[in-house]
Scaffold this motif. Sequence first.
Motif, PDB file in Angstrom:
ATOM      1  N   UNK A 188       0.826  -1.212   0.000  1.00 40.00           N
ATOM      2  CA  UNK A 188       0.000   0.000   0.000  1.00 40.00           C
ATOM      3  C   UNK A 188       0.858   1.258   0.000  1.00 40.00           C
ATOM      4  N   UNK A 189       1.972   1.222   0.726  1.00 40.59           N
ATOM      5  CA  UNK A 189       2.894   2.357   0.706  1.00 40.59           C
ATOM      6  C   UNK A 189       3.486   2.567  -0.675  1.00 40.59           C
ATOM      7  N   UNK A 190       3.836   1.485  -1.351  1.00 45.56           N
ATOM      8  CA  UNK A 190       4.405   1.572  -2.699  1.00 45.56           C
ATOM      9  C   UNK A 190       3.371   2.136  -3.669  1.00 45.56           C
ATOM     10  N   UNK A 191       2.149   1.667  -3.587  1.00 46.54           N
ATOM     11  CA  UNK A 191       1.093   2.171  -4.468  1.00 46.54           C
ATOM     12  C   UNK A 191       0.823   3.648  -4.180  1.00 46.54           C
ATOM     13  N   UNK A 192       0.786   4.023  -2.907  1.00 44.38           N
ATOM     14  CA  UNK A 192       0.586   5.421  -2.543  1.00 44.38           C
ATOM     15  C   UNK A 192       1.715   6.319  -3.037  1.00 44.38           C
ATOM     16  N   UNK A 193       2.952   5.857  -2.912  1.00 45.07           N
ATOM     17  CA  UNK A 193       4.086   6.641  -3.401  1.00 45.07           C
ATOM     18  C   UNK A 193       4.032   6.782  -4.914  1.00 45.07           C
ATOM     19  N   UNK A 194       3.637   5.720  -5.599  1.00 49.28           N
ATOM     20  CA  UNK A 194       3.544   5.776  -7.059  1.00 49.28           C
ATOM     21  C   UNK A 194       2.498   6.800  -7.501  1.00 49.28           C
ATOM     22  N   UNK A 195       1.332   6.792  -6.870  1.00 47.35           N
ATOM     23  CA  UNK A 195       0.296   7.745  -7.237  1.00 47.35           C
ATOM     24  C   UNK A 195       0.680   9.175  -6.858  1.00 47.35           C
ATOM     25  N   UNK A 196       1.435   9.339  -5.781  1.00 51.36           N
ATOM     26  CA  UNK A 196       1.914  10.662  -5.418  1.00 51.36           C
ATOM     27  C   UNK A 196       2.912  11.180  -6.445  1.00 51.36           C
ATOM     28  N   UNK A 197       3.751  10.302  -6.976  1.00 56.65           N
ATOM     29  CA  UNK A 197       4.683  10.690  -8.036  1.00 56.65           C
ATOM     30  C   UNK A 197       3.911  11.092  -9.292  1.00 56.65           C
ATOM     31  N   UNK A 198       2.879  10.336  -9.633  1.00 57.92           N
ATOM     32  CA  UNK A 198       2.064  10.674 -10.801  1.00 57.92           C
ATOM     33  C   UNK A 198       1.376  12.031 -10.590  1.00 57.92           C
ATOM     34  N   UNK A 199       0.879  12.289  -9.373  1.00 59.72           N
ATOM     35  CA  UNK A 199       0.254  13.577  -9.074  1.00 59.72           C
ATOM     36  C   UNK A 199       1.273  14.713  -9.213  1.00 59.72           C
ATOM     37  N   UNK A 200       2.488  14.509  -8.717  1.00 57.28           N
ATOM     38  CA  UNK A 200       3.521  15.524  -8.828  1.00 57.28           C
ATOM     39  C   UNK A 200       3.884  15.784 -10.287  1.00 57.28           C
ATOM     40  N   UNK A 201       3.903  14.738 -11.079  1.00 54.06           N
ATOM     41  CA  UNK A 201       4.166  14.893 -12.508  1.00 54.06           C
ATOM     42  C   UNK A 201       3.066  15.708 -13.170  1.00 54.06           C
ATOM     43  N   UNK A 202       1.824  15.426 -12.831  1.00 53.37           N
ATOM     44  CA  UNK A 202       0.698  16.170 -13.384  1.00 53.37           C
ATOM     45  C   UNK A 202       0.694  17.623 -12.946  1.00 53.37           C
ATOM     46  N   UNK A 203       1.023  17.879 -11.680  1.00 55.25           N
ATOM     47  CA  UNK A 203       1.058  19.264 -11.223  1.00 55.25           C
ATOM     48  C   UNK A 203       2.190  20.032 -11.890  1.00 55.25           C
ATOM     49  N   UNK A 204       3.316  19.368 -12.133  1.00 54.19           N
ATOM     50  CA  UNK A 204       4.394  20.017 -12.864  1.00 54.19           C
ATOM     51  C   UNK A 204       3.983  20.370 -14.286  1.00 54.19           C
ATOM     52  N   UNK A 205       3.241  19.483 -14.927  1.00 52.90           N
ATOM     53  CA  UNK A 205       2.741  19.770 -16.271  1.00 52.90           C
ATOM     54  C   UNK A 205       1.748  20.930 -16.241  1.00 52.90           C
TER      55      UNK A 205
END
Length: 66
Positions: A5-22
Amino acid sequence: MFIKLLIIGAFFTIIYSLGSGLYFLMKDEPGSGRIARALPWRIALSIALFVLILLGVATGLIQPHG
């Protein structure tokens, strides 16, 4: 199960950060610096995710060949 669950949460947080950067790249005014702040967060989260996966494999909580 908790480490997965921590790995999945970190992955989605990285995707969110990528989207916010875009979003900041497309909509922000030049010189605001928000895109420059999103990049270190994404790098730090990616390194943390990599270390978390390595720790999970080393401790046996994650099987590399499920």
